[in-house]
Design a protein around this motif. Structure first.
Motif, PDB file in Angstrom:
ATOM      1  N   GLU A  16       0.826  -1.202   0.000  1.00 60.37           N
ATOM      2  CA  GLU A  16       0.000   0.000   0.000  1.00 60.37           C
ATOM      3  C   GLU A  16       0.862   1.255   0.000  1.00 60.37           C
ATOM      4  O   GLU A  16       0.603   2.214  -0.747  1.00 60.37           O
ATOM      5  CB  GLU A  16      -0.924  -0.007   1.214  1.00 60.37           C
ATOM      6  CG  GLU A  16      -1.749   1.261   1.396  1.00 60.37           C
ATOM      7  CD  GLU A  16      -2.808   1.435   0.325  1.00 60.37           C
ATOM      8  OE1 GLU A  16      -3.174   2.600   0.046  1.00 60.37           O
ATOM      9  OE2 GLU A  16      -3.272   0.419  -0.226  1.00 60.37           O
ATOM     10  N   ILE A  26       2.483   1.819  -3.461  1.00 58.04           N
ATOM     11  CA  ILE A  26       1.552   2.363  -4.458  1.00 58.04           C
ATOM     12  C   ILE A  26       1.350   3.856  -4.232  1.00 58.04           C
ATOM     13  O   ILE A  26       1.305   4.646  -5.189  1.00 58.04           O
ATOM     14  CB  ILE A  26       0.215   1.602  -4.398  1.00 58.04           C
ATOM     15  CG1 ILE A  26       0.430   0.163  -4.884  1.00 58.04           C
ATOM     16  CG2 ILE A  26      -0.848   2.296  -5.241  1.00 58.04           C
ATOM     17  CD1 ILE A  26      -0.758  -0.732  -4.664  1.00 58.04           C
ATOM     18  N   THR A  51       5.840 -10.047  -2.098  1.00 55.81           N
ATOM     19  CA  THR A  51       4.500 -10.626  -2.169  1.00 55.81           C
ATOM     20  C   THR A  51       4.597 -12.147  -2.235  1.00 55.81           C
ATOM     21  O   THR A  51       5.598 -12.706  -2.677  1.00 55.81           O
ATOM     22  CB  THR A  51       3.717 -10.118  -3.393  1.00 55.81           C
ATOM     23  OG1 THR A  51       4.303 -10.642  -4.591  1.00 55.81           O
ATOM     24  CG2 THR A  51       3.711  -8.599  -3.451  1.00 55.81           C
ATOM     25  N   THR A  96       3.026  -8.976   1.549  1.00 56.87           N
ATOM     26  CA  THR A  96       1.617  -9.131   1.199  1.00 56.87           C
ATOM     27  C   THR A  96       1.367 -10.554   0.736  1.00 56.87           C
ATOM     28  O   THR A  96       2.107 -11.068  -0.106  1.00 56.87           O
ATOM     29  CB  THR A  96       1.215  -8.151   0.074  1.00 56.87           C
ATOM     30  OG1 THR A  96       1.283  -6.813   0.577  1.00 56.87           O
ATOM     31  CG2 THR A  96      -0.205  -8.419  -0.407  1.00 56.87           C
ATOM     32  N   TYR A 101      -1.336 -12.741  -1.227  1.00 60.04           N
ATOM     33  CA  TYR A 101      -2.540 -12.786  -2.051  1.00 60.04           C
ATOM     34  C   TYR A 101      -3.172 -14.166  -1.861  1.00 60.04           C
ATOM     35  O   TYR A 101      -2.685 -15.165  -2.390  1.00 60.04           O
ATOM     36  CB  TYR A 101      -2.189 -12.567  -3.521  1.00 60.04           C
ATOM     37  CG  TYR A 101      -1.634 -11.189  -3.841  1.00 60.04           C
ATOM     38  CD1 TYR A 101      -2.454 -10.061  -3.799  1.00 60.04           C
ATOM     39  CD2 TYR A 101      -0.302 -11.027  -4.221  1.00 60.04           C
ATOM     40  CE1 TYR A 101      -1.955  -8.806  -4.128  1.00 60.04           C
ATOM     41  CE2 TYR A 101       0.199  -9.779  -4.546  1.00 60.04           C
ATOM     42  CZ  TYR A 101      -0.626  -8.672  -4.504  1.00 60.04           C
ATOM     43  OH  TYR A 101      -0.132  -7.428  -4.824  1.00 60.04           O
ATOM     44  N   GLN A 149      -4.370 -10.016   1.025  1.00 63.16           N
ATOM     45  CA  GLN A 149      -5.119  -9.395  -0.057  1.00 63.16           C
ATOM     46  C   GLN A 149      -5.716 -10.461  -0.976  1.00 63.16           C
ATOM     47  O   GLN A 149      -5.711 -11.643  -0.637  1.00 63.16           O
ATOM     48  CB  GLN A 149      -4.225  -8.405  -0.811  1.00 63.16           C
ATOM     49  CG  GLN A 149      -3.833  -7.176  -0.008  1.00 63.16           C
ATOM     50  CD  GLN A 149      -5.001  -6.263   0.336  1.00 63.16           C
ATOM     51  OE1 GLN A 149      -6.006  -6.204  -0.380  1.00 63.16           O
ATOM     52  NE2 GLN A 149      -4.888  -5.554   1.461  1.00 63.16           N
ATOM     53  N   THR A 152      -8.364  -4.325  -1.329  1.00 70.82           N
ATOM     54  CA  THR A 152      -8.494  -3.686  -2.642  1.00 70.82           C
ATOM     55  C   THR A 152      -7.331  -4.011  -3.572  1.00 70.82           C
ATOM     56  O   THR A 152      -7.311  -3.529  -4.704  1.00 70.82           O
ATOM     57  CB  THR A 152      -8.596  -2.156  -2.485  1.00 70.82           C
ATOM     58  OG1 THR A 152      -7.382  -1.664  -1.886  1.00 70.82           O
ATOM     59  CG2 THR A 152      -9.778  -1.774  -1.611  1.00 70.82           C
ATOM     60  N   HIS A 153      -6.382  -4.793  -3.091  1.00 68.86           N
ATOM     61  CA  HIS A 153      -5.232  -5.165  -3.913  1.00 68.86           C
ATOM     62  C   HIS A 153      -5.392  -6.614  -4.367  1.00 68.86           C
ATOM     63  O   HIS A 153      -5.903  -7.466  -3.624  1.00 68.86           O
ATOM     64  CB  HIS A 153      -3.933  -4.971  -3.142  1.00 68.86           C
ATOM     65  CG  HIS A 153      -3.750  -3.570  -2.647  1.00 68.86           C
ATOM     66  ND1 HIS A 153      -3.654  -2.492  -3.507  1.00 68.86           N
ATOM     67  CD2 HIS A 153      -3.684  -3.056  -1.384  1.00 68.86           C
ATOM     68  CE1 HIS A 153      -3.511  -1.381  -2.803  1.00 68.86           C
ATOM     69  NE2 HIS A 153      -3.532  -1.697  -1.517  1.00 68.86           N
ATOM     70  N   CYS A 201      -3.944  -9.953  -7.132  1.00 67.91           N
ATOM     71  CA  CYS A 201      -2.934 -10.559  -7.997  1.00 67.91           C
ATOM     72  C   CYS A 201      -3.638 -11.508  -8.965  1.00 67.91           C
ATOM     73  O   CYS A 201      -4.464 -12.325  -8.550  1.00 67.91           O
ATOM     74  CB  CYS A 201      -1.902 -11.328  -7.171  1.00 67.91           C
ATOM     75  SG  CYS A 201      -0.580 -12.071  -8.159  1.00 67.91           S
ATOM     76  N   THR A 261      -7.850  -1.609  -6.565  1.00 66.70           N
ATOM     77  CA  THR A 261      -7.029  -0.432  -6.832  1.00 66.70           C
ATOM     78  C   THR A 261      -5.650  -0.764  -7.378  1.00 66.70           C
ATOM     79  O   THR A 261      -4.959   0.106  -7.893  1.00 66.70           O
ATOM     80  CB  THR A 261      -6.874   0.420  -5.554  1.00 66.70           C
ATOM     81  OG1 THR A 261      -6.269  -0.383  -4.528  1.00 66.70           O
ATOM     82  CG2 THR A 261      -8.226   0.920  -5.074  1.00 66.70           C
ATOM     83  N   SER A 262      -5.214  -2.029  -7.232  1.00 61.82           N
ATOM     84  CA  SER A 262      -3.956  -2.448  -7.855  1.00 61.82           C
ATOM     85  C   SER A 262      -4.062  -3.923  -8.204  1.00 61.82           C
ATOM     86  O   SER A 262      -4.750  -4.690  -7.517  1.00 61.82           O
ATOM     87  CB  SER A 262      -2.763  -2.229  -6.918  1.00 61.82           C
ATOM     88  OG  SER A 262      -2.719  -3.224  -5.894  1.00 61.82           O
ATOM     89  N   THR A 279      -1.404  -7.061  -9.637  1.00 59.30           N
ATOM     90  CA  THR A 279      -0.044  -7.429 -10.017  1.00 59.30           C
ATOM     91  C   THR A 279      -0.061  -8.656 -10.922  1.00 59.30           C
ATOM     92  O   THR A 279      -0.954  -9.496 -10.862  1.00 59.30           O
ATOM     93  CB  THR A 279       0.835  -7.728  -8.783  1.00 59.30           C
ATOM     94  OG1 THR A 279       0.253  -8.810  -8.057  1.00 59.30           O
ATOM     95  CG2 THR A 279       0.931  -6.516  -7.888  1.00 59.30           C
TER      96      THR A 279
END
Length: 305
Positions: free
Chosen positions: A73, A76, A92, A116, A118, A233, A269-270, A272, A292-293, A295
């Motif tokens: 976060e 970004i 990640t 992070t 995912y 996330q 909100t993130h 992958c 919002t993002s 990857t």
């Protein structure tokens, strides 16, 4: 010593790594990991699993070289504000294998590195090993040279497979088997098929199940990971994001978020992309479900807009 190791050592001696660090100091690097080895996973899927010592040594390199390991976060926000710290790194981890809790999280905590995860949620909820990985692993592990598929008891598959040599045709047949089972059977039935297949291939499946080497963290374990400093996330519910079906794609994300929110608090909100597969047509879909993002698994640097 491998040729790759020799080349890397030479580059290190010549100062090439220092030069590239200087040249790309204002570009964000996102490191992506998946599973962590407790048995022979790195031999089975070297692109998916990493050994504990290798992982720890890589963290030591980041620490020694003074990279700025920052939360996703925060990274970004820095990209949006054109304010990245020099040599920024985001760590990640995809999917949420159980050994993230056993190996990766303690190692990251020991270096005080944020990360992070995912998390894909289907197998987190079910608590069973990932079916297709188990099937692939059993075929990879077996010493048997032939398998009569009729003994497996799945109607469409009656032929005898030659297993001695790995080849594209065999891999395609194995994929056909697990894809058929994923489509036509529920999870308890798939687990029973895994156990039957293991028996036919002369493999004891109990250590695979009990070690959770091919399973995911539970939601309560994800809560423990968050307490250890790992941000959780989104990664879809069933590890799929159809590129031609907007409704299914959006449902995969909203279900993934709903399940995580039942246990964890925070903003989810993130995202992958599963298996790193994506196209630009999906971007409005993601925006509509408050992503919002997103990857990918593609190589390269992240730069200012």
């Amino acid at each position: 010593m491998s040729k790759k190791t020799v080349i890397l050592n030479v580059c290190d001696k010549l100062g090439i790594f220092h030069l590239t660090k200087l040249l790309f100091r204002k570009r964000l690097q996102i490191l992506c990991y998946h599973g962590f080895e407790v048995s022979d996973e790195t031999k089975f899927r070297p692109q998916l699993f990493i050994g504990e010592n290798t992982f720890t040594n890589r963290l030591k390199i980041l620490k020694k070289a003074n990279f700025s390991v920052i939360p996703l976060e925060e990274a970004i926000q820095h990209l949006d504000n054109k304010s990245l710290p020099n040599n920024s790194i985001v760590i990640t981890i995809d999917d949420g294998f159980y050994n993230v809790r056993k190996i990766a999280a303690p190692a990251l905590s020991s270096f005080n590195f944020p990360s992070t995860l995912y998390l894909t949620t289907y197998y987190s909820v079910k608590g069973t090993p990932i079916f297709r990985l188990v099937v692939q692993y059993l075929f990879w592990k077996t010493k048997k040279e032939k398998l009569n598929l009729a003994e497996l008891g799945i109607a469409p598959f009656q032929e005898t497979l030659t297993l001695a040599d790995d080849n594209p045709e065999l891999r395609e047949k194995i994929a056909t088997i697990y894809e058929y089972c994923e489509l036509n059977y529920k999870e308890p039935e798939r687990l029973a098929i895994s156990q039957k297949l293991a028996s036919l291939l002369d493999i004891d499946i109990d250590p695979i199940i009990n070690s959770r080497m091919l399973g995911l963290v539970t939601l309560s374990e994800a809560k423990e990971l968050k307490a250890m400093g790992m941000d959780i996330q989104l990664h879809t519910h069933r590890h799929i994001l159809p590129q031609q079906d907007e409704d299914i794609a959006k449902n995969e994300i909203t279900e993934n978020r709903r399940i995580i929110q039942e246990t964890l608090t925070g903003d989810f909100t993130h995202f992958c992309y599963p298996s790193g597969q994506w196209n630009k047509e999906q971007w409005p879909w993601l925006a509509s479900v408050n992503i919002t993002s997103a990857t990918t698994c593609e190589g390269g640097f992240n730069t200012y807009h």
